[in-house]
Design a protein around this motif. Structure first.
Motif, PDB file in Angstrom:
ATOM      1  N   THR A 188     -34.723 -15.795   2.286  1.00 16.86           N
ATOM      2  CA  THR A 188     -33.376 -15.549   2.786  1.00 16.86           C
ATOM      3  C   THR A 188     -32.858 -14.212   2.271  1.00 16.86           C
ATOM      4  OG1 THR A 188     -32.692 -16.952   0.945  1.00 16.86           O
ATOM      5  CG2 THR A 188     -32.635 -17.928   3.134  1.00 16.86           C
ATOM      6  N   SER A 189     -32.012 -13.555   3.058  1.00 15.65           N
ATOM      7  CA  SER A 189     -31.447 -12.279   2.604  1.00 15.65           C
ATOM      8  C   SER A 189     -30.155 -11.984   3.344  1.00 15.65           C
ATOM      9  CB  SER A 189     -32.443 -11.132   2.823  1.00 15.65           C
ATOM     10  OG  SER A 189     -32.801 -11.017   4.184  1.00 15.65           O
ATOM     11  N   PHE A 203     -28.618 -16.741   0.260  1.00 13.00           N
ATOM     12  CA  PHE A 203     -28.247 -15.513   0.963  1.00 13.00           C
ATOM     13  C   PHE A 203     -27.516 -14.565   0.008  1.00 13.00           C
ATOM     14  CE2 PHE A 203     -29.081 -18.355   4.467  1.00 13.00           C
ATOM     15  CZ  PHE A 203     -29.733 -17.523   5.377  1.00 13.00           C
ATOM     16  N   ASN A 204     -28.213 -14.241  -1.073  1.00 12.97           N
ATOM     17  CA  ASN A 204     -27.676 -13.272  -2.025  1.00 12.97           C
ATOM     18  C   ASN A 204     -27.763 -11.867  -1.436  1.00 12.97           C
ATOM     19  OD1 ASN A 204     -29.093 -15.598  -3.568  1.00 12.97           O
ATOM     20  ND2 ASN A 204     -27.616 -14.806  -5.047  1.00 12.97           N
ATOM     21  N   LEU A 205     -26.869 -11.010  -1.883  1.00 17.17           N
ATOM     22  CA  LEU A 205     -26.880  -9.611  -1.458  1.00 17.17           C
ATOM     23  C   LEU A 205     -28.184  -8.956  -1.911  1.00 17.17           C
ATOM     24  CD1 LEU A 205     -25.235  -7.193  -0.293  1.00 17.17           C
ATOM     25  CD2 LEU A 205     -24.335  -6.857  -2.601  1.00 17.17           C
ATOM     26  N   HIS A 259     -32.339  -5.026  -8.448  1.00 13.14           N
ATOM     27  CA  HIS A 259     -33.783  -4.842  -8.444  1.00 13.14           C
ATOM     28  C   HIS A 259     -34.233  -4.025  -7.234  1.00 13.14           C
ATOM     29  CE1 HIS A 259     -38.031  -5.964  -9.147  1.00 13.14           C
ATOM     30  NE2 HIS A 259     -38.094  -6.071  -7.826  1.00 13.14           N
ATOM     31  N   ASN A 260     -33.721  -4.338  -6.041  1.00 16.99           N
ATOM     32  CA  ASN A 260     -34.136  -3.642  -4.827  1.00 16.99           C
ATOM     33  C   ASN A 260     -33.695  -2.188  -4.828  1.00 16.99           C
ATOM     34  OD1 ASN A 260     -35.359  -5.975  -3.803  1.00 16.99           O
ATOM     35  ND2 ASN A 260     -33.483  -6.665  -2.814  1.00 16.99           N
ATOM     36  N   VAL A 261     -32.488  -1.906  -5.376  1.00 24.17           N
ATOM     37  CA  VAL A 261     -32.015  -0.520  -5.456  1.00 24.17           C
ATOM     38  C   VAL A 261     -32.875   0.271  -6.436  1.00 24.17           C
ATOM     39  CG1 VAL A 261     -30.111   0.953  -6.214  1.00 24.17           C
ATOM     40  CG2 VAL A 261     -29.654  -1.002  -4.721  1.00 24.17           C
ATOM     41  N   GLU A 262     -33.226  -0.340  -7.569  1.00 21.30           N
ATOM     42  CA  GLU A 262     -34.102   0.346  -8.525  1.00 21.30           C
ATOM     43  C   GLU A 262     -35.430   0.706  -7.881  1.00 21.30           C
ATOM     44  OE1 GLU A 262     -34.354  -2.383 -11.768  1.00 21.30           O
ATOM     45  OE2 GLU A 262     -32.414  -1.819 -12.632  1.00 21.30           O
ATOM     46  N   PHE A 322     -35.250 -11.535  -3.711  1.00 21.09           N
ATOM     47  CA  PHE A 322     -34.262 -12.236  -2.893  1.00 21.09           C
ATOM     48  C   PHE A 322     -33.851 -13.524  -3.590  1.00 21.09           C
ATOM     49  CE2 PHE A 322     -38.319 -14.058  -1.835  1.00 21.09           C
ATOM     50  CZ  PHE A 322     -38.087 -15.385  -1.520  1.00 21.09           C
ATOM     51  N   ALA A 323     -32.694 -14.025  -3.149  1.00 22.35           N
ATOM     52  CA  ALA A 323     -32.194 -15.329  -3.603  1.00 22.35           C
ATOM     53  C   ALA A 323     -31.926 -15.379  -5.103  1.00 22.35           C
ATOM     54  CB  ALA A 323     -33.146 -16.454  -3.188  1.00 22.35           C
TER      55      ALA A 323
END
Length: 891
Positions: free
Chosen positions: A465-466, A492-494, A145-148, A137-138
């Motif tokens: 944050t997210s 609040f990055n995607l 990274h989260n999709v991987e 996050f952030a």
């Protein structure tokens, strides 16, 4: 479609897209059958379905007459067969549904039938939205990274869904990183009017998620059901329901400056919970509807499960048509909706007469104030001005902190030193379809971030944050409005397109923060723009969870604590050291409206949803195999053939008494499906964790229970294992612990169930009120069944879970009015005998004998909550899918 037309109601409709047949409600009016014009609009949708599907077998003329003569004052509780037009699934609940379909095909082969008979007969769409977790996050790389990580963790599940996509007709998959199922449904899948074989009829659906009700904002009747019910609908079965009461909720006025749709829905949830609407329809009416955007309506409709209703319905009107145009629907689609609903007398205008309702509530929208809800339930609304005093009260009354000075802990993290204390906001998440579908609150959050960043404010370093939008369109309009850089600047990055924090996929907190919370017993807080805040749901480290609008989520990330009065105390200081208050950065309605006007257009929706089913290169590269029968792999830890239909006889055994039963679990009031169904992280020392390690899975690769819903071996071991579950049979413990009564030994619920099974002992669950409230979770019923539970005796049941228990062949029994476990002196150590025979009737009174250890007997009568004749057949067969399979095999 109907095989006959006994009422002579078939008519012809001309629209821009062509000529259609439809079934005219006006014919019933002309023939004097019922007072159709006074019916609530939602009841008219059910009536049209019966009228169109009359076949003299599943749907009879009497069903039409019963609904046409619906009485507002005292609805006749007769059974209605409702055939929804389609089904929507999300992947956590959808995977086990597809697993069951694959298992039904395998079972059909064993019974000597045709596996192709097991095929969705109505349109079914599965949206993969529950599998992404907020690991990073952030940062600008958070999404990547989260999709991987998502694809790495869920490869087996995604292979299985790719197989299902090719194996089943009428089955579509919306790939990962596209959006949240309910927002995708609202913006893309829903048509408001469906057509099939040249017949036009109202769009309607059931979904395997309780927030399916969001689509009610578009004038589409739909609600959440368990996976087993949804599968039956997919296989051509109707939903059987008792004629509902309909509560009318009159709205007038419009939102005052500063208030949002989130604030409005929190007030509505509070009012309807106080009124009592469980199992009822709620229909909104009144002049306030014309001042309300469809996105605001959808926000209210989404939270029907939170106020307890089956649906929260808004009729089709001009705003419905305008929304369809704004979201890129074709002119022909919009024209068909307008012509159809006007021809049917189902199009609401300001001059439309008010329908008749069973009861009514009234709300002046102009009285709404900025609010949150928490710390544990969505109906517990708190005005922002009262938040600080409520926090102090909850700290002692709810969380047991008697010392008025908050607990402190020094933390070093990310090259910064700070203090954590009770009330520190460690999660601030813009998440969930409830609010991310609403451009006004999303743009409001972006505008607040812009004003705050320009004044030099920053998020507190302990806040995770997210930003997890419900569709890619949200990203498009935030970028076009120029607000993304400011959200990024505040952290609040995607992080992904999915449900994330709202369903417990908040990901781990940074290790130093988690350690400080747990070592020092700090009551940390989360603020999220979701719809659920039940304890143990959001994060295992966070005990206080508050629902709030997206702008407030940003504000609390800046403040960093719930121990603050944001109406009088500053969020922080600007670059010159001056105090900055919430009122200084809160966007005006004029600013939000200007952003709405300049940043959103229909082309965005057409572009994004035009490629919605393609998926990323990672999705396209997955090979799920082909063939009609799935090749089960005994080594898989994600997908296994469930034991439901293995060795199933061609005919069911007669219903008989349950004798010598022991209590496996005894719980109090308001136990949710989150407490029952496995969800969230899998602990290494839990029965599920031990199973995975025995099968070569290391703890860092456990993934979540939700991701492993296709494996009954994992899910059964995790049933009743929620860390916040308090089993009264094991006082002083939490989580999946019970007492094995024959020896008095405390052990895991799963291990105790194995011992009881070995001894041939049937099991029961004792519960308080509102048992099974919360999300529709089929594993709450499946896991209960697989643990060997034959009956649940509760003070009251939430609608979906009661239905799911019957659908799995578990008997729901309800204490009589004025009686409960405590009143009867039952402590759960008794042996239970439940008198049943094959002549079981819906709602029947049933005698129960509870024998205590000293031989004393407690005799009492309960109400059988198998509510309809069809449910009796489901129970007799051992479940709804067992009956469907037997019927199809015979055919």
């Amino acid at each position: 479609m109907a095989s006959g037309n006994p009422f002579g109601a078939e008519g012809q409709l001309t629209a821009a897209g062509g000529e259609y047949k439809y079934y005219r409600l006006q014919k019933l009016i002309d023939d004097g059958i019922g007072n159709i014009e006074s019916l609530p609009y939602s009841i008219r949708v059910l009536l049209e379905s019966c009228l169109r599907n009359v076949d003299g077998f599943v749907v009879n003329e009497s069903d039409v007459n019963n609904l046409a003569n619906w009485s507002a004052e005292s609805p006749n509780p007769v059974e209605i067969p409702f055939k929804p037009g389609r089904v929507v699934l999300q992947d956590f609940t959808g995977v086990p549904a597809v697993v069951d379909l694959a298992a039904l095909r395998s079972a059909m082969v064993r019974l000597g039938g045709d596996p192709q008979k097991i095929n969705p007969l109505v349109r079914c769409d599965l949206v993969i939205d529950h599998s992404v977790q907020v690991d990073e996050f952030a940062t600008k790389l958070s999404l990547q990274h989260n999709v991987e990580k998502e694809f790495e963790r869920n490869q087996e599940r995604y292979q299985f869904l790719r197989w299902g996509q090719q194996a089943f007709d009428n089955f579509g998959v919306v790939p990962p990183a596209t959006g949240i199922v309910h927002q995708v449904n609202l913006e893309y899948l829903a048509k408001a009017v469906l057509t099939k074989d040249g017949v036009a009829y109202p769009d309607s659906l059931v979904g395997t998620d309780s927030h399916t009700t969001m689509i009610n904002g578009l004038g589409v009747v739909g609600w959440g059901v368990g996976g087993i019910e949804a599968e039956a609908v997919m296989l051509g079965q109707p939903i059987y329901m008792l004629t509902p009461e309909v509560v009318g909720f009159r709205l007038e006025g419009k939102l005052p400056e500063g208030a949002t749709a989130t604030d409005l829905v929190l007030r509505i949830v509070q009012m309807l919970r106080e009124h009592g609407v469980v199992g009822k329809f709620v229909e909104f009416y009144g002049p306030g509807l014309s001042n309300m955007s469809l996105a605001d309506r959808a926000t209210i409709a989404n939270m029907a499960p939170e106020y307890g209703a089956t649906i929260g319905f808004f009729p089709v009107d001009d705003e419905t048509l305008n929304y369809m145009r704004r979201t890129g629907r074709t002119d022909a689609e919009v024209d068909l909706v307008e012509r159809y609903y006007k021809e049917q007398g189902m199009f609401r205008t300001d001059s439309s007469p008010d329908p008749s309702f069973t009861s009514k509530l009234d709300l002046d929208i102009s009285t709404i104030e900025v609010s949150l809800a928490g710390p544990k339930r969505p109906q517990d609304r708190i005005a922002l001005t009262d938040m600080k005093s409520h926090w102090h009260s909850d700290l002692s009354a709810t969380f047991g902190k008697q010392d008025p000075s908050p607990t402190h802990a020094a933390v070093e993290y990310d090259e910064q030193n700070f203090e954590l204390k009770d009330g520190s906001v460690v999660i601030a998440a813009i998440t969930s379809c409830t609010n991310t579908s609403n451009p006004s609150v999303m743009l409001g959050a972006g505008l607040l971030a812009k004003k705050a960043a320009e004044k030099g404010l920053t998020r507190k370093p302990w806040v995770k944050t997210s930003l997890a939008p419900g569709s890619r369109v949200v990203t498009d309009y935030l970028e076009k409005a120029g607000l993304t850089p400011y959200l990024d600047q505040l952290g609040f990055n995607l992080v992904g397109y999915g449900c994330t924090t709202c369903i417990g996929n908040s990901g781990p907190l940074p290790a130093p923060i988690s350690k400080a919370i747990n070592d020092n017993d700090i009551v940390a807080a989360a603020v999220l723009s979701g719809n659920r805040n039940f304890e143990g749901r959001i994060s295992p480290d966070v005990r206080a969870n508050y629902l709030a609008s997206p702008p407030l989520v940003v504000a609390y990330a800046l403040a960093g604590t719930t121990d603050i009065d944001l109406s009088t105390e500053p969020l922080g200081q600007d670059s010159d050291g001056n105090d900055v208050f919430l009122k200084d950065v809160w966007p005006s309605q004029a600013e939000v409206n200007a952003a709405l006007e300049s940043s959103i257009n229909p082309e965005m929706f057409r572009d994004e949803y035009g490629k919605a089913t393609q998926g990323s290169p990672e999705w396209q590269a997955i090979n799920g195999g082909d063939g009609d029968i799935f090749e089960w792999d005994e080594k898989s830890t994600y997908v296994q053939e469930p034991p439901f239909f293995v060795d199933m006889p061609a005919e069911p055994a007669p219903i008989s008494s349950i004798t010598g039963a022991k209590v496996l679990v005894s719980v109090g009031d308001s136990v949710t499906t989150d407490h029952i169904s496995p969800a969230g992280a899998i602990k290494a020392d839990s029965p599920a964790g031990k199973y995975l390690q025995e099968n070569g899975v290391t703890p860092e690769n456990f993934n979540s229970y939700g991701s492993r819903r296709g494996n009954d071996r994992v899910m059964t071991r995790g049933t009743f294992a929620n860390i916040r579950l308090s089993n009264l049979l094991a006082p002083g413990t939490s989580g999946g612990v019970t007492t094995y009564l024959p020896t008095g030994e405390q052990t895991s619920i799963y291990e105790a169930s194995l011992k009881y099974k070995e001894a041939g002992t049937p099991l029961v669950v004792l519960a308080g009120g509102d048992y099974g409230m919360g999300s529709s979770r089929d594993w709450a019923a499946k896991g209960t069944f697989l643990l060997g539970v034959k009956a649940v005796i509760a003070t009251s049941f939430e609608r979906i879970h009661r239905s799911n228990l019957v659908g799995m062949g578990v008997l729901p029994l309800q204490f009589r009015e004025g009686e409960c476990r405590e009143e009867l002196g039952l402590d759960g150590t008794e042996t239970y005998d439940i008198e049943l025979d094959d002549n079981l009737k819906p709602g029947q009174a049933i005698r129960v004998t509870a024998t205590k250890e000293d031989g004393t007997q407690v005799l009492f009568t309960v109400q059988c909550r198998v509510d309809t004749p069809v449910e009796v057949e489901y129970y007799r067969n051992g479940g709804i899918l067992h009956k469907v399979l037997r019927d199809l095999a015979k055919a």
